[in-house]
Enzyme design. Sequence first.
Site, PDB file in Angstrom:
ATOM      1  N   THR A 188     -14.771   1.986 -19.681  1.00  0.00           N
ATOM      2  CA  THR A 188     -13.451   1.489 -19.282  1.00  0.00           C
ATOM      3  C   THR A 188     -13.396   0.020 -19.707  1.00  0.00           C
ATOM      4  O   THR A 188     -14.445  -0.608 -19.889  1.00  0.00           O
ATOM      5  CB  THR A 188     -13.263   1.578 -17.761  1.00  0.00           C
ATOM      6  OG1 THR A 188     -14.261   0.747 -17.155  1.00  0.00           O
ATOM      7  CG2 THR A 188     -13.435   2.995 -17.262  1.00  0.00           C
ATOM      8  N   GLU A 333     -11.156   7.683 -17.817  1.00  0.00           N
ATOM      9  CA  GLU A 333     -11.809   8.646 -16.924  1.00  0.00           C
ATOM     10  C   GLU A 333     -11.259  10.063 -17.102  1.00  0.00           C
ATOM     11  O   GLU A 333     -11.792  11.011 -16.547  1.00  0.00           O
ATOM     12  CB  GLU A 333     -11.636   8.196 -15.460  1.00  0.00           C
ATOM     13  CG  GLU A 333     -12.442   6.950 -15.095  1.00  0.00           C
ATOM     14  CD  GLU A 333     -11.712   5.645 -15.362  1.00  0.00           C
ATOM     15  OE1 GLU A 333     -10.790   5.641 -16.201  1.00  0.00           O
ATOM     16  OE2 GLU A 333     -12.067   4.626 -14.751  1.00  0.00           O
ATOM     17  N   LYS A 450       4.647  -6.885  -3.861  1.00  0.00           N
ATOM     18  CA  LYS A 450       4.923  -6.540  -2.460  1.00  0.00           C
ATOM     19  C   LYS A 450       5.793  -7.628  -1.846  1.00  0.00           C
ATOM     20  O   LYS A 450       5.323  -8.690  -1.490  1.00  0.00           O
ATOM     21  CB  LYS A 450       3.604  -6.376  -1.699  1.00  0.00           C
ATOM     22  CG  LYS A 450       2.811  -5.208  -2.275  1.00  0.00           C
ATOM     23  CD  LYS A 450       1.524  -4.936  -1.544  1.00  0.00           C
ATOM     24  CE  LYS A 450       0.818  -3.749  -2.183  1.00  0.00           C
ATOM     25  NZ  LYS A 450      -0.432  -4.073  -2.856  1.00  0.00           N
ATOM     26  N   TRP A 455       8.066  -2.490  -1.954  1.00  0.00           N
ATOM     27  CA  TRP A 455       7.384  -2.571  -3.245  1.00  0.00           C
ATOM     28  C   TRP A 455       8.396  -2.679  -4.368  1.00  0.00           C
ATOM     29  O   TRP A 455       9.386  -1.955  -4.395  1.00  0.00           O
ATOM     30  CB  TRP A 455       6.538  -1.315  -3.478  1.00  0.00           C
ATOM     31  CG  TRP A 455       5.296  -1.282  -2.649  1.00  0.00           C
ATOM     32  CD1 TRP A 455       4.982  -2.116  -1.621  1.00  0.00           C
ATOM     33  CD2 TRP A 455       4.214  -0.358  -2.774  1.00  0.00           C
ATOM     34  NE1 TRP A 455       3.765  -1.767  -1.101  1.00  0.00           N
ATOM     35  CE2 TRP A 455       3.270  -0.692  -1.783  1.00  0.00           C
ATOM     36  CE3 TRP A 455       3.943   0.720  -3.628  1.00  0.00           C
ATOM     37  CZ2 TRP A 455       2.080   0.013  -1.627  1.00  0.00           C
ATOM     38  CZ3 TRP A 455       2.776   1.418  -3.476  1.00  0.00           C
ATOM     39  CH2 TRP A 455       1.841   1.059  -2.474  1.00  0.00           C
TER      40      TRP A 455
END
Length: 553
Positions: A188, A333, A450, A455
């Site tokens: 990653t 992944e 936030k 959100w």
Amino acid sequence: MALLGQMMSMPLLISSLIQHAARHAGDTEIVSKRCEGDLHRSTWAEVELRSRQLAQALGRLGLSAGERVGTLAWNGHRHLEIYYGTSGSGLVCHTINPRLFPEQIAWIANDAQDSALCFDLTFLPLVEKIAPQLVTVRHFILMTDRAHMPAETSIPNLLCFDDLVAAEDGHYTWPLLDEDTASTICYTSGTTGHPKGAVYSHRSTVLHAFGAALPDAMACTRRDVILPVVPMFHVNAWGLPYSTALVGAKVVFPGPHLDGKSLYELFEKEQVTFSAGVPTVWLGLINYVSSQGLKFSTFKRTVIGGSACPPAMLATLMDDYGVEVVHAWGMTELSPLGTLSRLSSKHLALPPAEQRRLLEKQGKAIYGIDMTIIDDARRELPWDGRSAGNLVVRGSWVISSYYGHEDTPLIPVAGRDGREAGLWFPTGDVATIDEDGFMQITDRSKDVIKSGGEWISSIDLENIAMAHPAVHEAAVIAVAHPKWDERPLLVVVTKPGASLTRDDMLKFYEGKIAKWQVPDDVVFVNEIPHTATGKMLKLKLREQFRTHTLPSA
Ligand code: ADP
């Protein structure tokens, strides 16, 4: 007692892909623009032969099953030969992203314990610099021919790739491996902390190649000419080196030449029909064709993913250039494909604008991947297109643990009926899923803004800014606010020669989004920093603008 099937047992091996391509599409071309400057032409049959010769050569160097072979290389035929020559023979192909910092590259090669390192000419100075730190590498192989070998180098016993291959006779039979054997390691990008290795198996890779080639996924066919712009060091070019062999398509590799002009010329010369890449490369290509007044003569379809494809980019390619855009989502992944956005039959009767809204989403899961969204208590949320939650996935090509880490990242989830729904991989993305299963990423959980308990999606705000004709690239980040905790700050790079004021930019949001979601401020910069995989580096932007005072504060 269970009755066993009475079918031939053929493990799903990566060598079966290249053998299929060599036997059934042997004369189909593999074209590579190389670092040496030439345009190299080969075929699936030649790639298979050279992969066998490479397998012999690596064996002669003393490499044995399970050892890792690192690569620092562009998209090209030699890299393809390494993909098949290593995995096919039981070695593990470890592609390393050369755009990372040298220290990170050395760290990754050491973590994976690479025994050999194959690299393109471009990266000779880089490898000369880090070679002393590569404690496990026994063989350094320069991916070139004898004529391009350096007269002098600090790397001891530097080997020549083409010489190694040419010295072998190809009398080699691909071994019959267990399909769960490791084939490949991809790290990653590690935007936070150290990168972690995802270890794919032959089985997961072949299943992913099948899934990726499906008509509702990348739709690879043997009639296609496929140019992977996405690098082979970025999650195996999204599986294209395998899916193209599976269908026997012609492949065109751009090497290091990824600017708009070089890509356009290669698309036209080789009659490319299909491509795939991250949004930033398409920005370069679109800018080039639009500034030169050019059109594509064969290019029909592209998959865009890796970060959100701005609706404005989708519209430009579809409406102005007749190129179908398939928006995709995935991650290292997941090998990496998870979802792609294509319509179902029931959507064909919808008005074009509504169809477009669906195509702008990240799309539906393909067979092999299951997904859902959960709340902080790990309970499944409704698929209503509004409830946003943490996206979790599971499937045949999803990791169950990271290389060298014993703990599992998987988490238990409670299903909507309250029942235990098994173990899932938490993606770190926040998303909605609608009634028809179309997933839309709102944000990475760490990028969400936030504001006063609500959100705000940074991607939504970026998509609006990207639709402004003067905007080249836009990033939205959270900046601390005394009253609202966080408020959005818009960071803009304008197109060359275009002028844009803060007020004009903010006015552009009017009527497009709720008032409280409109960014509090706009800053203009010359460049937005990107990660090694082409994503906007918001961590860096947040650091840069940490002390920025918003007018509303
Ligand atoms: P990294 O190591 O940075 O995670 P990946 O290439 O694996 O590198 O990145 C995966 C992440 O990229 C996803 O978790 C998601 O946040 C983002 N991503 C990928 N495709 C899309 C997309 N189409 N829209 C929005 N975000 C995306």
